[in-house]
Design a protein around this motif. Structure first.
Motif, PDB file in Angstrom:
ATOM      1  N   PHE A 183       0.842  -1.196   0.000  1.00 17.51           N
ATOM      2  CA  PHE A 183       0.000   0.000   0.000  1.00 17.51           C
ATOM      3  C   PHE A 183       0.876   1.243   0.000  1.00 17.51           C
ATOM      4  N   GLU A 184       0.397   2.242  -0.741  1.00 19.40           N
ATOM      5  CA  GLU A 184       0.880   3.601  -0.579  1.00 19.40           C
ATOM      6  C   GLU A 184      -0.088   4.280   0.366  1.00 19.40           C
ATOM      7  N   ARG A 185       0.436   4.842   1.477  1.00 22.49           N
ATOM      8  CA  ARG A 185      -0.488   5.391   2.458  1.00 22.49           C
ATOM      9  C   ARG A 185       0.062   6.689   3.048  1.00 22.49           C
ATOM     10  N   SER A 186      -0.912   7.537   3.311  1.00 21.21           N
ATOM     11  CA  SER A 186      -0.632   8.803   4.001  1.00 21.21           C
ATOM     12  C   SER A 186      -1.777   9.027   4.978  1.00 21.21           C
ATOM     13  N   ARG A 187      -1.799  10.194   5.613  1.00 19.63           N
ATOM     14  CA  ARG A 187      -2.885  10.445   6.579  1.00 19.63           C
ATOM     15  C   ARG A 187      -4.252  10.441   5.899  1.00 19.63           C
ATOM     16  N   ARG A 188      -4.344  10.826   4.649  1.00 22.60           N
ATOM     17  CA  ARG A 188      -5.641  10.960   3.989  1.00 22.60           C
ATOM     18  C   ARG A 188      -5.823   9.986   2.823  1.00 22.60           C
ATOM     19  N   HIS A 189      -4.812   9.200   2.556  1.00 19.84           N
ATOM     20  CA  HIS A 189      -4.894   8.419   1.313  1.00 19.84           C
ATOM     21  C   HIS A 189      -4.288   7.023   1.511  1.00 19.84           C
ATOM     22  N   VAL A 190      -5.033   5.990   1.045  1.00 21.74           N
ATOM     23  CA  VAL A 190      -4.539   4.622   1.030  1.00 21.74           C
ATOM     24  C   VAL A 190      -4.799   4.054  -0.364  1.00 21.74           C
ATOM     25  N   ALA A 191      -3.770   3.526  -0.974  1.00 19.43           N
ATOM     26  CA  ALA A 191      -3.924   2.961  -2.317  1.00 19.43           C
ATOM     27  C   ALA A 191      -3.018   1.744  -2.456  1.00 19.43           C
ATOM     28  N   LEU A 192      -3.457   0.797  -3.274  1.00 17.59           N
ATOM     29  CA  LEU A 192      -2.642  -0.385  -3.543  1.00 17.59           C
ATOM     30  C   LEU A 192      -1.484  -0.048  -4.462  1.00 17.59           C
ATOM     31  N   THR A 193      -0.338  -0.619  -4.167  1.00 17.64           N
ATOM     32  CA  THR A 193       0.788  -0.543  -5.096  1.00 17.64           C
ATOM     33  C   THR A 193       0.549  -1.556  -6.217  1.00 17.64           C
ATOM     34  N   ASP A 194       1.412  -1.524  -7.237  1.00 20.71           N
ATOM     35  CA  ASP A 194       1.307  -2.534  -8.293  1.00 20.71           C
ATOM     36  C   ASP A 194       1.455  -3.935  -7.699  1.00 20.71           C
ATOM     37  N   ALA A 195       2.363  -4.089  -6.757  1.00 22.63           N
ATOM     38  CA  ALA A 195       2.543  -5.398  -6.102  1.00 22.63           C
ATOM     39  C   ALA A 195       1.275  -5.792  -5.351  1.00 22.63           C
ATOM     40  N   GLY A 196       0.661  -4.819  -4.699  1.00 23.90           N
ATOM     41  CA  GLY A 196      -0.559  -5.103  -3.955  1.00 23.90           C
ATOM     42  C   GLY A 196      -1.704  -5.531  -4.848  1.00 23.90           C
ATOM     43  N   ARG A 197      -1.827  -4.857  -6.023  1.00 24.07           N
ATOM     44  CA  ARG A 197      -2.910  -5.206  -6.940  1.00 24.07           C
ATOM     45  C   ARG A 197      -2.751  -6.631  -7.466  1.00 24.07           C
TER      46      ARG A 197
END
Length: 300
Positions: free
Chosen positions: A48-62
């Motif tokens: 995951f790419e994550r910050s205080r307001r944002h969570v998203a899957l990385t290419d590896a995560g997908r």
């Protein structure tokens, strides 16, 4: 890598929100974060790419997501398989039977009802002599046997459950003077050549016939031996001898052979189901339940 890590990863992948995913999993948000970190550490990649307001899957995560789902699905299938096997819903039964057993109503009815009740259980059927079945049961090479038991010592280590007691019939060449009568006594067979199976393949019927003849005052002269009951019936049609067989064998229609009831009230033979002592598996209990439900008078 643990299943809880995969569940945490899948929940966060679907919600992309630590708070909502933690609520769905029933755990605290810091615990969810630790589980995701542990999984990433085991894999050696960021999921995951994550910050205080944002969570998203990385290419590896997908790419990892469908594999994680498949792993959990396979684990659940494995769990269900184990549970069903423990309940006796899955598995395999090796069943032996004597040559005359399928010609009775009992064996076909019991197996048919058992298969209807437990359709996912695999069954293999093997024709074997009673002696061979009892030995195979003790050695663990057979689960169930349809047997014609004889002397008590033969069944050590095995439990017998009687299925039915059926009358014995004389089987005679069709042109024999005794073949057209309504019944015949064992004594009337004295002096005639007998066709029997060898005693070493099973004591039950052999000893029963010998005892009936002894009570009638003679010892039968065994002219021929055959291992299969159907062969014995076929050989009588040739005129080479007579025999005594269970009533079930009347279902074999051989030109030139006649089945005549014996007058002796004790001229009967037992068909039993055998299983190994101490075998408490659910699949064995299920089969014995089908045996117990069989009613000879209702299934003639």
């Amino acid at each position: 890598m643990e299943f809880k890590h995969l569940k945490a990863f899948i929940a966060l992948s679907e919600d992309l929100h630590f708070g909502r995913a933690a609520v769905r999993l029933g755990i605290a948000q810091p615990q969810l974060s630790l589980q995701i970190q542990s999984l990433e550490a085991v894999l050696g990649v960021r999921l995951f790419e994550r910050s205080r307001r944002h969570v998203a899957l990385t290419d590896a995560g997908r790419l990892f997501l469908p594999e994680a789902r498949a792993t959990l699905a396979q684990a659940e299938r494995a769990r269900q398989t184990a549970l069903r096997a423990a309940r006796g819903e899955l598995g395999r039964l090796d069943i032996g039977f004597t040559g005359s057993a399928p010609f009775s109503n009992a064996m076909p009815h019991i197996i048919s009802q058992f298969r209807k009740r437990w359709p996912d259980l695999e069954m293999t059927l093997r024709e074997m002599s009673t002696s061979d079945q009892l030995q195979a049961l003790v050695e663990g090479n057979l689960d169930i046997g349809f047997v014609r038991p004889g002397e008590p010592g033969e069944a050590e280590g095995v439990i017998l459950q009687m299925v039915l007691q059926e009358p014995l019939f004389a089987v005679l060449p069709a042109d024999h003077p005794l073949a057209d009568g309504p019944s015949v006594s064992v004594a009337a067979l004295a002096g005639l050549p007998f066709i029997m199976h060898p005693r070493h393949i099973g004591t039950g019927l052999y000893d029963k016939v010998m005892n009936l003849c002894a009570v009638a005052g003679f010892r039968p002269r065994v002219a021929l031996e055959a291992h299969q009951m159907s062969t014995i019936v076929g050989l009588t049609a040739t005129g080479l001898g007579v025999s005594i067989v269970p009533e079930a064998m009347r279902r074999i229609h051989v030109d030139g052979a006649r089945f005549v009831p014996l007058v002796e009230t004790d001229a009967t033979m037992v068909l039993s189901v055998a299983h190994r002592k101490g075998d408490a598996r659910a699949v064995i209990r299920h089969f014995l339940g089908a045996v117990a439900a069989y009613r000879p008078d209702e299934n003639k």
